[in-house]
Design a protein around this motif. Structure first.
Motif: not given
Length: 149
Positions: A11, A55-56, A8, A58-59
């Motif tokens: 990311r 999207d990035v 996490t 959110t991921d």
């Protein structure tokens, strides 16, 4: 190679590495719950490009998208940022402690004063190693092409 236990955190930092994504997060920080088209309005990129950035985010868990009818609203989530801040604070404490120790060492140490500079005229004289050497004449080849052997 270092293996991280928490993907996490990886990311989160990967998502924060892009200036467009940071700007999207800043806009959501100013006004939470913006639609995707409202978020995309000030940027000079296409809507599909903004969707990829979202999207990035959110991921990484930095935003949550909520669909109401045909409108998709985005909201910030705090947990990944808190983990990143905790990680950064550990290193900030380490460096501030070490820099405080360095500052204390430099302040308590008495440093010798440099000797006075010698007379400027003495510096203009040539050194002994160069005083006795003479310049050699540069050898050159005659003008024109070299004959082939």
């Amino acid at each position: 190679m270092v293996k991280y236990q928490d993907e996490t955190l990886d990311r989160t930092f990967a998502a924060l590495s892009d200036p467009t994504r940071r700007a999207l997060l800043a806009r959501l920080g100013e006004q939470d719950g913006l639609s995707v088209s409202e978020l995309a309005a000030p940027f000079a990129v296409s809507l599909p490009a903004i969707m990829k950035h979202l999207d990035v985010l959110t991921d990484a868990g930095l935003i949550v998208r909520e669909k109401t009818g045909r409108t998709v609203a985005c909201r910030l989530t705090a947990q990944p940022m808190e983990q990143a801040m905790n990680w950064l604070n550990r290193y900030a404490q380490f460096w501030s402690h070490n820099l405080d120790r360095l500052a204390a060492f430099v302040e308590e140490e008495t440093w010798p004063t440099p000797p006075p500079t010698p007379n400027a005229r003495q510096n203009d004289q040539a050194s002994r190693s160069r005083a006795g050497s003479a310049r050699r004449r540069k050898r050159s080849t005659p003008p024109g092409r070299k004959p082939r052997s």
